[in-house]
Scaffold this active site. Structure first.
Site, mmCIF file in Angstrom:
data_model
loop_
_atom_site.group_PDB
_atom_site.id
_atom_site.type_symbol
_atom_site.label_atom_id
_atom_site.label_comp_id
_atom_site.label_asym_id
_atom_site.label_seq_id
_atom_site.Cartn_x
_atom_site.Cartn_y
_atom_site.Cartn_z
ATOM 1 N N ASP A 67 79.016 74.655 101.047
ATOM 2 C CA ASP A 67 78.716 75.947 101.663
ATOM 3 C C ASP A 67 77.843 76.822 100.771
ATOM 4 O OD1 ASP A 67 81.120 75.929 100.092
ATOM 5 O OD2 ASP A 67 81.593 77.947 100.802
ATOM 6 N N ASP A 213 82.560 81.785 94.026
ATOM 7 C CA ASP A 213 83.940 81.315 94.146
ATOM 8 C C ASP A 213 84.626 81.280 92.786
ATOM 9 O OD1 ASP A 213 82.634 80.820 96.496
ATOM 10 O OD2 ASP A 213 83.574 78.873 96.841
#
Length: 308
Positions: A67, A213
């Site tokens: 992603d 992240d």
């Protein structure tokens, strides 16, 4: 003031939804366009936001989860079809290089530009890019694989000339740049005129940090002190704190704690889990710790302004 803007192309997490695209942003600094992450669908988002493909000079990839990078080879292919000739520089973890080279050989033969790969060390904070107006630093993060954020720092402008003082001391035009850079002036009589009588302070540089992240890092704020705008992932709310810990993600409250400890000017949330149909809960939770918080959304443009 020259523009310093962040264009949000995608702010969702790994599972595709109809509401959010995968992670990607454009950082625009003084007319230069830098991309951070390139998830699937990024090209379509560029079209929607009317950002020219040809103006993107550099791509920074935070880590090798799909992603954040599945859109890269498609975008490079499009650059080729559009007749790009300028080199494209890609900064990413070293593991991407052999995979990217294989994709280029399969799908992008005959490009009229070079794809220049720069391997980055995600474990240390270091300047990986610099030009006359900007530096970009890596920010080590803690995720399931090697991962880092990116800190964009605009350089302070040169000191501002006081024209009346130049006229008063009959300083020639040839010396203006030296004085902007901090030089004093010596008159014909030997008088030293200090620089602070000839100039005023330059405009302080602005800063933007992208924290991709990562699980909550209590001391991350030390690397982000006084950043003007901080983007920090907020995949979950506190009721899913155990899940956030398991998958090395952060809650909205944890993102806000980082912003508060860093004395950030503003916090932008993103990378929302697909479990949330609305992000109101995420925003409310963060604002209990850090009031100046906003949700990112596709098409959003964030103007990075100096602290008042």
């Amino acid at each position: 003031m020259e523009p310093f803007r962040v264009h949000i192309l995608g702010c969702g997490s790994a599972l595709p939804t109809l509401r959010h695209n995968a992670s990607s942003q454009i950082v625009e600094v003084r007319g230069k366009m830098f991309m951070i992450d390139c998830g699937e669908g990024t090209q379509v988002q560029l079209r929607r936001t009317h950002i020219s493909f040809m103006k993107i000079r550099t791509v920074f990839i935070s880590h090798l989860h799909g992603d954040h990078c599945f859109g890269l080879i498609g975008m490079i292919s499009t650059f080729g079809m559009l007749g790009r000739t300028a080199d494209l520089h890609i900064y990413a973890p070293k593991e991407l290089e052999p995979m990217l080279e294989m994709q280029l050989q399969l799908f992008c033969t005959g490009l009229d530009f070079k794809v220049v790969f720069h391997a980055i060390d995600t474990t240390r904070q270091a300047v990986i890019y610099e030009d006359h107006s900007l530096t970009v630093e890596t920010v080590p993060l803690e995720h399931r694989i090697a991962c880092c954020g990116f800190l964009f720092r605009e350089k302070d402008t040169a000191r501002h000339i006081l024209r009346d003082m130049l006229d008063c001391y009959e300083i020639p035009v040839s010396q203006i740049n030296n004085i902007k850079l901090g030089a004093d002036w010596v008159t014909e009589d030997g008088e030293v005129v200090p620089n602070n009588r000839l100039t005023t302070a330059g405009t302080p540089g602005r800063s933007y940090a992208y924290c991709s992240d990562t699980r909550y890092i209590p001391k991350l704020y030390e690397r982000l002190k006084d950043v003007d705008v901080l983007y920090h992932e907020s995949t979950y709310t506190e009721d899913c704190a155990d899940r956030a810990k398991l998958y090395y993600h952060s809650t909205a409250r944890q993102a806000a704690l980082v912003a508060k400890a860093a004395n950030a000017g503003k916090l932008i949330l993103g990378h929302y889990s697909a479990r949330y149909e609305r992000e109101d809960r995420i925003l409310q939770e963060a604002r209990t710790e850090f009031a100046n918080t906003e949700l990112s959304n596709e098409g959003m443009v964030i103007n990075i302004l100096p602290r008042s």
